[in-house]
Structures are given as C-alpha cells and as structure tokens.
Write a protein that holds these residues in place. Structure first.
Motif, PDB file in Angstrom:
ATOM      1  N   LYS B  14       0.769  -1.159  -0.005  1.00 38.65           N
ATOM      2  CA  LYS B  14       0.140  -0.004  -0.119  1.00 38.65           C
ATOM      3  C   LYS B  14       0.615   1.094  -0.120  1.00 38.65           C
ATOM      4  O   LYS B  14       0.378   2.233  -0.676  1.00 38.65           O
ATOM      5  N   TRP B  15       1.939   1.123   0.723  1.00 35.50           N
ATOM      6  CA  TRP B  15       2.749   2.228   0.896  1.00 35.50           C
ATOM      7  C   TRP B  15       3.469   2.757  -0.668  1.00 35.50           C
ATOM      8  O   TRP B  15       3.261   3.751  -0.914  1.00 35.50           O
ATOM      9  N   ILE B  16       3.813   1.689  -1.011  1.00 32.76           N
ATOM     10  CA  ILE B  16       4.328   1.874  -2.772  1.00 32.76           C
ATOM     11  C   ILE B  16       3.240   2.445  -3.421  1.00 32.76           C
ATOM     12  O   ILE B  16       3.512   3.514  -4.414  1.00 32.76           O
ATOM     13  N   THR B  17       2.258   1.732  -3.409  1.00 38.52           N
ATOM     14  CA  THR B  17       1.024   2.348  -4.230  1.00 38.52           C
ATOM     15  C   THR B  17       0.801   4.103  -3.852  1.00 38.52           C
ATOM     16  O   THR B  17       0.826   4.699  -4.924  1.00 38.52           O
ATOM     17  N   GLY B  18       0.742   4.033  -2.795  1.00 34.58           N
ATOM     18  CA  GLY B  18       0.226   5.647  -2.279  1.00 34.58           C
ATOM     19  C   GLY B  18       1.487   6.448  -2.815  1.00 34.58           C
ATOM     20  O   GLY B  18       1.239   7.464  -3.401  1.00 34.58           O
ATOM     21  N   LEU B  19       2.884   5.953  -2.661  1.00 43.40           N
ATOM     22  CA  LEU B  19       3.888   7.001  -3.022  1.00 43.40           C
ATOM     23  C   LEU B  19       4.084   7.202  -4.675  1.00 43.40           C
ATOM     24  O   LEU B  19       4.077   8.192  -4.920  1.00 43.40           O
ATOM     25  N   LEU B  41       3.913  10.417   5.496  1.00 43.54           N
ATOM     26  CA  LEU B  41       2.505  10.317   5.226  1.00 43.54           C
ATOM     27  C   LEU B  41       1.776   8.913   4.764  1.00 43.54           C
ATOM     28  O   LEU B  41       0.962   8.493   5.179  1.00 43.54           O
ATOM     29  N   SER B  42       2.330   8.781   3.535  1.00 41.22           N
ATOM     30  CA  SER B  42       1.992   7.587   2.934  1.00 41.22           C
ATOM     31  C   SER B  42       1.966   6.425   3.825  1.00 41.22           C
ATOM     32  O   SER B  42       1.466   5.384   3.828  1.00 41.22           O
ATOM     33  N   ALA B  43       3.437   6.196   4.445  1.00 37.72           N
ATOM     34  CA  ALA B  43       3.654   5.194   5.217  1.00 37.72           C
ATOM     35  C   ALA B  43       2.558   5.024   6.500  1.00 37.72           C
ATOM     36  O   ALA B  43       1.833   3.895   6.642  1.00 37.72           O
ATOM     37  N   ASP B  44       2.306   6.235   7.077  1.00 37.62           N
ATOM     38  CA  ASP B  44       1.258   6.259   8.166  1.00 37.62           C
ATOM     39  C   ASP B  44      -0.079   5.801   7.654  1.00 37.62           C
ATOM     40  O   ASP B  44      -0.934   4.836   8.206  1.00 37.62           O
ATOM     41  N   ILE B  45      -0.452   6.142   6.352  1.00 41.55           N
ATOM     42  CA  ILE B  45      -1.810   5.805   6.082  1.00 41.55           C
ATOM     43  C   ILE B  45      -1.727   4.463   5.720  1.00 41.55           C
ATOM     44  O   ILE B  45      -2.778   3.742   5.617  1.00 41.55           O
ATOM     45  N   ALA B  46      -0.749   4.020   4.721  1.00 46.76           N
ATOM     46  CA  ALA B  46      -0.499   2.616   4.455  1.00 46.76           C
ATOM     47  C   ALA B  46      -0.846   1.725   5.720  1.00 46.76           C
ATOM     48  O   ALA B  46      -1.418   0.626   5.663  1.00 46.76           O
ATOM     49  N   MET B  47      -0.122   2.093   6.808  1.00 48.93           N
ATOM     50  CA  MET B  47      -0.053   1.343   8.140  1.00 48.93           C
ATOM     51  C   MET B  47      -1.569   1.207   8.604  1.00 48.93           C
ATOM     52  O   MET B  47      -2.063   0.351   9.147  1.00 48.93           O
ATOM     53  N   ALA B  48      -2.195   2.512   8.537  1.00 46.55           N
ATOM     54  CA  ALA B  48      -3.503   2.585   9.377  1.00 46.55           C
ATOM     55  C   ALA B  48      -4.332   1.742   8.361  1.00 46.55           C
ATOM     56  O   ALA B  48      -5.228   1.158   8.950  1.00 46.55           O
ATOM     57  N   SER B  49      -4.268   1.628   7.048  1.00 45.60           N
ATOM     58  CA  SER B  49      -5.262   0.967   6.337  1.00 45.60           C
ATOM     59  C   SER B  49      -4.972  -0.547   6.482  1.00 45.60           C
ATOM     60  O   SER B  49      -6.165  -1.409   6.133  1.00 45.60           O
TER      61      SER B  49
END
Lengths: 395, 169
Positions: B14-19, B41-49
């Motif tokens: 997810k993180w890579i996607t977001g990035l 931010l993308s890492a946090d969001i990925a983690m949260a999701s």
C-alpha cells in the motif's frame, strides 16, 4: 456469654484459650454465621485459630465492630499486654498467646475484604505478614474501645466498605485521626498487599465495585501483554512505571519512523521506489534454501504488473489468468505451467503457509530464483491476503 | 497475534502504491522536506489501512490525514468522514470527574500519577483522546505492533535504496 466473659475476666486475666472460646461462642450467637460449621468446634490449637478466622470473616464488620466493645477491658488489656510480650510476632515466648494475637490480628485485618472461598489461602498469606499488623491492631483496638454500639458501626462500615472496595489504592491512607469509618476503611486499604480479591458485600453498590473490579482486571491483563511487547518492562510492576515505559517506547518508535522517512527522502531524490532495481541487487540475505518449491514459470513476462496490484490486477503472466485482487481470496485456479507457487497459495486459507520464513526471504528467494522481471508478479500474487488474515487481534 | 509477515507485505504494497500516486501527481521535484512528509504520510496511511479501520487509532490517522487535504487518502475519504463522525460521538462519552479536594494519601498520589501518564499516552496515540482506559491499552498494543512493522519495512527499503547507490565493494 459476655457475662461469663466478664466474670472470668474480672478476676485474673483470662487465659488466651478461654478468651478464644468466649469469642467464638459469642460470634456464634451474635453473628449467625452461615455454614461455617467448622467453627463450632474450637480446640486449643491452630485449628481454633483457623476457625476463629473463619468465623470472623464470615461476618466481617461485626468482628471489628462488635467483638471489642463487648469484651471486657481485661480482655483488651490481655491483648494489650500481649503486644509487649508477643509483638513483634514471630518468636514470642508463649506460643498460644502469640497464636491468639496472630489470629485475632489476622481476623481483624481481614475484616470485610476476604471472600469466603479464599479463606484458606488468606490465612496462609496473612500469618506471615503479621508483623505489619501491629499498627493496625493498635488502631482498631483504639477504635473499638471508643464505640459501644456494634450495630451502628456495622451499618456505617458497610457502605464505606463498598466505597473503599472500589479504590485502587495499595497503601493505607495514613491518617489515623478520628473516625471509626476511616479506621475500618483504613484497615481494608492496607489489605491489598496480601489479599488479591476484594470482598463482595452484597450491597446495592456492589455492581459498581464488581464492574470496577472486572474492568481493572481486564486492564491489568492487557498490561501484561504490553509488558511482553515493550522491552525492559519486565522488572517494573507499578502501573505508572509501566505507563512511563510504554510512553517512552511509543515515542521512540515514532521518532524512528520520522528518522527513517527522512533517510528515505534523502536517499531517493525522486520518490520513485523502483522495485525492480531494489531487488536486482543483492539486498537481502539469500535464504533460497527455504523455498525449494519456488521456481519461475517461464510464462511470466509482465515486468510492470507489480505496479497494478490493487483490486483489479492484470497479470498476464500465466499464473493468474483471471482477475486477482490481492486483497481478496483467490478463487481462480492456478493454471498449468506454474510450479513455483503451490496451489495452496490460491486457496482461501493462508497463503502464507507456503511463504514461510521471513518477509525478507520472500524477496530474496524470488530474487535468487527468478528473473527480476517476472518475480514481482510472483511476489505480489503470493501476497494474496484473504480478508480473514487480517485483524486478528487476539486481545 | 496477527501474522506479522502478511501485515508487513500489505503495508509495503500500500505504501508503494500511495507513493507512486503521490509522485505521479506531483510532476515537479519536491523538496526534501516535502518528500519526507510524503513518505511518512503515505507510510502512516498505509499502516493505518492495514488495520482496515478496526482500530480507533487507524481511523483517526486516516481522518487526520484526509482533513489536512492530502491527495493520498482518495478513496478512504468517505470512510474517514464516517469514522470521524463516530469519533466525535464517542468523544464525549466519559468525562472525567475530578474531585475538588486533593487528598495527599499515597493511593491518591499513585492514582494521579497514573492518570497523568495515561493522558500523555492518549496524546501520543492518534485519536487517543477520546478513548476510555480499557480500550486504551488495546489500542496502544496494536499501535506499537504496527509501528514496529512499519519501521522494519522502512528499514529494508532504506538499506535497499542505499545499496543501490553504493553497491557492495
């Protein structure tokens, strides 16, 4: 009962045994204990002390409240003198005296906070701690001599009990100033060191204390999990100390995340994390041996497929001819040529059973055994996650 | 405990996607700080999701991120607004009633210490202010686990990226 007590006491000092018997008989008559038939046969030995304790615990407040004022002063004085001889407790010269004082001490201190089934253990736990009870003994004795009305004290003690049961305090309040209520509650507060379950008083406020207790136990159980998770928390037992550690740990983790993201930003000037490049190098330790079953199918030819690993993934690599949503379970069967992926990968159960080993190993194996172009599709199809994999908080 | 490996994998994905989404959107070169913020931010969001909104801290994280107008949240915006409403409703559930007079008994001191610390912990946790104590420990546990997984994944990426630049001699 009391008369005989008094009459006996008026002359010489009663023997401890007689006192015991008197108190027991008195307890019998006045408390209408429920079912403690063992107490009905006092004998001059430790069994009597046990029964004494039991009897007194059965009607907790009554003991503290009622026992003292009804007994003669001599009785009290007998005990006041015994402190001089019997306290500090462990090896006093007359064993019976000390035994009696022990027992009464334990009885006193155990008023109202020991549930009935835990009596036996309570007895064990309290007797070694008798040393601490000196002050309590004195306090309650003083209290007792003040008040004459046992009933009033019982009633007063009871609601106070339930109030103090809910308290979390592990040490006593410390001010011995004036009230009987506070004395009784103080005695109770001093108990938590060696009695771990609070008593139920059968009062209307009981539900609160019960709920409170359940909640507290739940919290302490979770704290134990946290103790395992947070390094260095094993030695700390207090709640505040542990919370401190947890706070420090969380802060350090958050700072690490910040730092790592900064590092990543510095390393990567364009925010493009090229998975291809990342895995073409010898990045991760080679743990190829753990994945003997993995071979690359020659049909896989889609290097860019890993880019689209959202729900509608198009991998025409031959592994998954159909749509594979990486976040859903795979229903499509594995088509023929691929041997590297077990079909178990695509079942609804854990695909990770195939991908045992570390997170690193996935990449390393894939790298070692496959061409870089084809591995990503393999990698990410292997990352299938049935939704049941997630969110298993077993707390 | 959850399967850590799968969690990490999902997070990375997810993180890579977001990035990528991020970098595709911003064609210009971002400054260092911007990049760092984007990464984090993308890492946090990925983690949260990865928690899929089963925990409160993840909901709060996503909600906060979306409220700050981030482009990454995208599809999660609808969910986040819903979760935010839920959080607001939950916010006023347990007001703490403090007694006026301060007794100096040891138990009260201990209680006050513990209270102070739980408050601090709540501030640390995203969305932690509106959590009651019972759930607080649970949430903290989950959060710590996720943070750990996140850190490990990031570390891998860092070493990998570094090795690309400076391959082994």
């Amino acid at each position: 009962m009391l008369h005989c007590l008094n009459s006996n006491a008026s002359g010489s000092e009663m023997t401890v045994l007689e006192r015991q018997r008197a108190t027991i008989k008195w307890q019998h008559n006045n408390n209408h204990h429920q079912g403690y038939s063992s107490s009905s046969s006092p004998s001059p030995s430790s069994s009597s002390s046990i029964s004494l304790v039991q009897v007194q615990s059965s009607s907790p407040a009554c003991l503290a409240a009622g026992a003292w004022p009804k007994l003669d002063n001599n009785f009290l004085m007998g005990f006041t003198s015994s402190p001089s001889s019997g306290f500090p407790l462990p090896p006093p010269p007359p064993p019976t005296t000390s035994a009696a004082s022990f027992d009464l001490n334990s009885a006193i201190s155990r008023t109202s906070s020991c549930p009935l089934p835990s009596l036996a253990e309570g007895k064990e736990t309290t007797t070694p701690n008798n040393k601490r009870k000196t002050d309590k003994f004195h306090n309650t004795k003083v209290v007792a001599s003040d008040n004459d009305n046992k009933d009033k004290r019982v009633k007063v003690a009871a609601p106070n009990d339930s109030a103090t049961v809910g308290k979390k305090g592990t040490q006593d309040c410390g001010d011995n100033s004036n009230k009987d209520n506070s004395k009784v509650s103080e005695v109770q507060n001093q108990k938590p060191d060696y009695i771990h379950v609070r008593a139920r008083r059968g009062q209307a406020t009981d539900s609160h204390s019960l709920a409170e207790r359940v909640r507290r136990e739940k919290i302490s159980e979770r704290m134990k999990f946290l103790q395992d998770l947070v390094p260095g928390c094993n030695k700390i037992t207090g709640k505040a100390g542990m919370l401190d550690e947890i706070i420090n740990y969380v802060q350090s983790l958050q700072r690490q995340v910040e730092f790592l993201s900064m590092k990543l930003a510095a390393v990567n000037p364009r925010l493009d994390f090229n998975m291809d490049d990342l895995f073409t190098r010898e990045v991760f330790p080679a743990c190829a041996a753990s994945f003997p079953a993995i071979e690359m199918s020659p049909n896989m030819a889609n290097p860019a497929s890993y880019l689209h690993f959202n729900s509608s993934q198009q991998i025409d690599a031959g592994i998954n001819p159909q749509d594979i949503s990486l976040r859903r379970t795979i229903s499509a069967p594995v088509s023929a040529p691929e041997t590297f992926l077990d079909s178990s990968c695509f079942t609804q159960t854990l695909p990770s059973s195939t991908w045992e080993g570390d997170f690193q190993n996935l990449y390393s194996v894939a790298f070692d055994q496959a061409r870089a172009a084809s591995f990503p599709s393999q990698l990410f199809t292997g990352l299938l996650e049935p939704s049941n994999l997630k969110m298993e908080m077993e707390m | 405990m959850r399967n850590q490996r799968s969690v990490k994998q999902e997070f990375l994905r997810k993180w890579i996607t977001g990035l990528r989404r991020y970098s595709c959107d911003e064609k210009k070169n971002m400054s260092f700080l911007e990049r760092k913020k984007a990464i984090k931010l993308s890492a946090d969001i990925a983690m949260a999701s990865t928690r899929d909104k089963t925990t409160r801290w993840s909901q709060a994280l996503i909600a906060n991120a979306s409220s700050s107008g981030d482009t990454l949240t995208g599809s999660s915006k609808n969910n986040s607004s819903r979760s935010r409403k839920k959080m607001l409703m939950m916010r006023r559930r347990r007001p703490k009633v403090k007694s006026a007079k301060k007794e100096m008994s040891a138990s009260c001191i201990a209680k006050r210490l513990a209270e102070k610390r739980t408050r601090k912990l709540k501030n640390l946790l995203p969305g932690g202010e509106s959590i009651d104590e019972g759930c607080l420990v649970e949430e903290t546990l989950d959060y710590i686990e996720s943070l750990r997984a996140q850190i490990e994944v990031m570390r891998y990426l860092v070493t990998a990226s570094q090795l690309i630049i400076n391959p082994y001699p």
